[in-house]
Structure formats: structure tokens, C-alpha cells
Scaffold this active site. Structure first.
Site, mmCIF file in Angstrom:
data_model
loop_
_atom_site.group_PDB
_atom_site.id
_atom_site.type_symbol
_atom_site.label_atom_id
_atom_site.label_comp_id
_atom_site.label_asym_id
_atom_site.label_seq_id
_atom_site.Cartn_x
_atom_site.Cartn_y
_atom_site.Cartn_z
ATOM 1 N N ASP A 1 -6.044 27.220 19.102
ATOM 2 C CA ASP A 1 -5.317 26.625 20.214
ATOM 3 C C ASP A 1 -6.287 25.890 21.133
ATOM 4 O O ASP A 1 -7.219 25.243 20.659
ATOM 5 C CB ASP A 1 -4.568 27.746 20.958
ATOM 6 N N HIS B 1 -2.614 26.926 27.606
ATOM 7 C CA HIS B 1 -1.713 27.208 26.485
ATOM 8 C C HIS B 1 -2.241 28.328 25.601
ATOM 9 O O HIS B 1 -1.516 29.270 25.241
ATOM 10 C CB HIS B 1 -1.523 25.917 25.683
ATOM 11 N N SER C 1 5.976 27.672 20.483
ATOM 12 C CA SER C 1 4.600 28.098 20.739
ATOM 13 C C SER C 1 4.538 29.536 21.227
ATOM 14 O O SER C 1 3.556 30.237 20.992
ATOM 15 C CB SER C 1 3.943 27.198 21.788
#
Length: 474
Positions: free
Chosen positions: A198, A251, A416
């Protein structure tokens, strides 16, 4: 009409034509679709602030896989003859190289040039990858008081409907993964390593630091043919080919908390696993973009660490593109052969991926699990992709609270968020059955789901991941 008037009328006509052409071009710009190789990002975090796209992550190079028997010396000769340079070799995939075109030509044209050579199996431009999550919801506070049942003492647990759904915020009772029953059997194990592929992870976060992987002294630093020695103390940064995978986007930290925020520590939230080791892999920058080449380099790193003795069993991948990269597919296949499950987000375009594939989730590989997202009422989230053949399982993915940068916590929505839920359940399973093969682990996840009518014809298993059943406590 005199000569001066004729000249004036001609000039006026030319000006009108030029203005019309300019207006037409503006209309074409306004109505044109985004480039086919970039999924338009839809993430707008709670503070509505996003960094500019990562200029340094602009995809320019090409990935070339040469046929078996082509020596590295021959690859160098071919590149030099075209005024190109070999930037890197992907060790886990035989014959796969990154080529830098010194003339700055169109990467697709360069790829076509290589693809036409008899020594080449395939060639493709390095593509840009972006996050495409829907908007994040504002955070709330509260505590779930479930008297008489052993619960971790994490103060925000009541907001984590994906783990324990009591109908909070108009949810549906028991529309969750059965975490409470699963935790009666296992809370995870620090012998299981999950790689989060990520934007990196904030490994200093108070609710994550205890569960962060660190390279043990018994394992040598990462050695790469082109990069040299990388002191991978906390993981790997494929953007800078360096040791530090610190998250500067948020994220990756959010995904990591879903998998393994420390449980029962009186801090913030609980992960699906109270105990686990999270290996940060950074290939996406602060602006939310990365490249297929950097993703490949990071997976190559994981394979190397697995072969070196690190018990990394799962890669969690919450990102994607509508362009198929054969090179990315090849390295994911090699990860599977090394004993690594690859859990991937199905995407957030409300699309049927049987018709419009989304990669890496749509690779038809035995180690890939593609994940759709559910809301707190056990309904397929409106943004979630689906596919009766190409999407395998669903998990909670709307309004998911997790860790954020600088010790913060935030809610976010997207496949996600659903992906690390499944990755976390896979890690829970391995904590009780550590010798499962990739095939057996995948079958356990898909065979233990809660069947939901809303998922009929939408995902191949027809159900939501069930942690309790997967670990054998239900």
C-alpha cells in the site's frame, strides 16, 4: 471591395475559425474519459484534503520478459543497441526486466518495439495505479457495553460494527464477521506475518507499533541485484528503493489497523487480530499513486523474505487498475508458489468485473482472493464491484473505523477496507492452523462464509467472510 477590406475580412474569418476550434477542443477536454490505464480516484478523506498527484511516480519505463535461455548479457546488448538501459531485474520471475528508454519515447511504443523481437515473450509499459475509494465518513465516539461477554478493552470497539454489529447507527444485528466468537478460539499470533502492499504504514502509531514486523537479527538485510543491500528493518519502500516504508498518505495505515490494531490494550480500536505481525510495503506515495513496477518490486521483496525464513503468508492489496499487466500477474503467481495468499480489492466502480476486469483482483490465479464490500445492513455497498466468477467473497467495507497517521483514527469506505478484513481473518485461521497450504487457506475462507441473498450472482462464494466459522469456533 478594396484591397484593405479584403485583407480585413480574411483576417476576421481566420479568427472565427480559430475560436471555433479552440471551443471544440475545450468541449473535447470536458467530455473525454480519463486514460484507460488510470482508475479515477474518488477518495476524499474527512478533512477533504488531498496532496497533489505524485509527479515522481509518473510511469515511463517498460517491463520486458525475455524468453527462457536469453542471458542477462544478451538483454544488456539488446537494450544498449536501442539506446536503452536495464534498470532492474525482477529476480522472482525468470527473464523479467525493467527497461529505461533514454530517448524518453512513448512507453507504449517502446513496449511494442520490444514485443516484436524474437527473444521477447511480452513487453508492456509500466502503468500508473491509484486509490479509488469512495468518500470517508466522519468519525463518531462511543463504547459498546456487552455485559457478561469477554470483550477487549479498546474504547472505540463499539464503533467497529464489522467486528460486532449490534444494530448501531441503523445497522443490522449480527451483520458482522463473528469476531467475538472467533476471539474465544484465537486472538491471532505474532508468528503470522501479513504484508500490507500500500502506501506504507505508520509503524509508530500507538495502536500498531507492538504488532509491526521488524527484521529479526537472524535474517540478513535484503539483497537486490540492482539495488544492492537494503537494511529493511521495518519493511520495504519500493518508491525510493529504501528501508523506510513510513506512510505519508494514510491509506496503508488504515488498512493495517483493520488487520491488526493491538487488541485489549486500552487504546483506540481492536484489529481482527489482536496479535499479528504487519510488514509494511510502500509503493504508493503521498498523493495516492504508484506504478505497476513498484508494486512488482515490493512483491518480489516479499517473496525473497519468505524464502529467507520470514513466515509471511498473506499479501493484502487494497488498490487496482482496469489494465492487465502480465508482469504483475507473473509475480503474483510466483508469490503463490512461495506459499503466499494474495487478497485483493475488487474495486469501487459499481461494475461487474466478469465483464470489465479489475486488476489485480481479476487475475485468475489460485492464490488470489477478490473481495467485495458490504454495508452495515449486510447489503452489497453501492460503490462495490462484483462478479459471479471474478469476485470471490464479501466483507464489511463501508464506514470502517481504523488507525490513521499521527496517532489518529478515521472512518473510510471502500473495497480497500473490506480487503484487510479478509486478510485479517486469513491470519486468524493461520494462528490456529499454521501448516495450511495456500489452496487450503483459500478454500477455508470461501467455504466458511455466511450465505447472503444479496450476494447471489454477485460473488462466487455467495457470502460474507465469517471469522468464527473459519477458525472453527462456530
Amino acid at each position: 471591395m478594396n484591397r484593405q477590406n479584403i485583407v480585413w475580412h480574411v483576417m476576421l474569418a481566420l479568427m472565427v475559425v480559430a475560436a471555433a476550434a479552440f471551443v471544440g477542443q475545450i468541449r473535447r477536454w470536458q467530455t473525454s474519459e480519463p486514460p484507460p490505464f488510470v482508475e479515477t480516484p474518488r477518495a476524499e478523506w474527512r478533512d477533504h484534503e488531498r496532496a497533489e498527484p505524485d509527479a515522481h511516480r509518473e510511469a515511463k519505463d517498460v517491463l520486458v520478459r525475455f524468453r527462457a535461455g536469453t542471458s542477462a548479457e544478451r538483454v544488456e546488448e539488446i537494450a544498449e543497441s536501442l539506446n536503452d538501459a536495464v534498470d532492474d531485474r525482477i529476480e522472482s520471475v525468470e527473464g523479467l526486466f525493467e527497461i529505461d528508454d533514454r530517448d524518453d519515447a512513448d512507453p507504449r511504443a517502446v513496449a511494442e518495439r520490444y514485443a516484436a523481437m524474437p527473444e521477447v515473450e511480452y513487453a508492456e509499459a509500466v502503468e500508473t495505479i491509484t486509490f479509488d475509494d469512495p468518500a470517508a465518513a466522519p468519525s463518531i465516539t462511543g463504547y459498546l457495553n456487552d455485559a457478561g461477554v469477554a470483550l477487549p478493552n479498546d474504547p472505540m470497539l463499539g464503533e467497529q460494527w464489522a467486528l460486532i454489529n449490534k444494530g448501531q447507527r441503523e445497522g443490522k444485528d449480527k451483520a458482522d464477521i463473528g469476531a467475538l466468537a472467533a476471539w474465544q478460539r484465537t486472538q491471532g499470533s505474532d508468528s503470522v506475518v501479513v504484508a500490507v502492499l500500500d502506501s506504507g504504514v505508520d509503524y509508530t502509531h500507538a495502536d500498531l507499533s507492538e504488532n509491526m514486523w521488524m527484521r529479526p537479527d537472524s535474517i540478513s538485510p535484503y539483497e537486490d541485484e540492482h539495488l544492492g543491500t537494503v537494511d529493511d528493518l521495518h519493511g520495504f519502500n519500493a518508491i525510493d528503493n529504501a528501508r523506510d516504508p513510513m506512510d505519508d498518505n494514510g491509506h496503508g495505515t488504515h488498512c493495517a489497523g483493520i488487520i491488526g490494531a493491538v487488541g485489549n490494550n486500552g487504546e483506540g480500536i481492536a484489529g481482527v487480530n489482536w496479535k499479528v505481525e504487519i510488514m509494511p510495503l510502500k509503493f504508493i506515495g503521498s498523493g495516492g499513486s504508484g506504478t505497476t513496477k513498484d508494486a512488482i518490486e515490493a512483491i518480489n521483496y516479499v517473496i525473497d523474505r519468505k524464502r529467507a525464513g520470514v513466515n509471511v503468508r498473506i499479501i493484502s492489496a487494497s488498490w487496482g487498475s482496469t489494465v492487465r499487466s502480465r508482469a504483475l500477474g507473473d509475480v503474483i503467481r510466483k508469490a503463490g508458489e512461495a506459499g503466499i495468499l494474495f487478497v485483493a480489492a475488487s474495486g469501487n466502480s459499481s461494475a461487474d468485473t466478469d465483464r470489465r476486469p479489475h486488476y489485480p483482483s481479476s487475475y485468475d490465479l489460485p492464490n488470489v482472493v477478490a473481495v467485495a464490500a458490504l454495508n452495515r445492513r449486510d447489503e452489497l455497498a453501492g460503490f462495490s464491484n462484483y462478479g459471479a466468477k471474478s469476485v470471490h467473497i464479501a466483507a464489511p467495507g463501508a464506514e470502517i473505523l481504523s488507525t490513521w497517521l499521527k496517532g489518529d483514527y478515521r472512518e473510510a469506505s471502500g473495497t480497500s477496507m473490506a480487503t484487510p478484513v479478509v486478510s485479517g481473518v486469513a491470519a486468524l485461521v493461520l494462528s490456529v492452523d499454521p501448516d495450511l497450504s495456500v489452496k487450503e487457506l483459500r478454500e477455508r475462507l470461501l467455504g466458511s462464509v455466511d450465505k447472503l441473498g444479496a450476494l447471489n450472482g454477485k460473488v462466487s462464494s455467495g457470502g460474507r467472510v465469517n471469522a468464527a466459522r473459519a477458525v472453527g469456533s462456530d
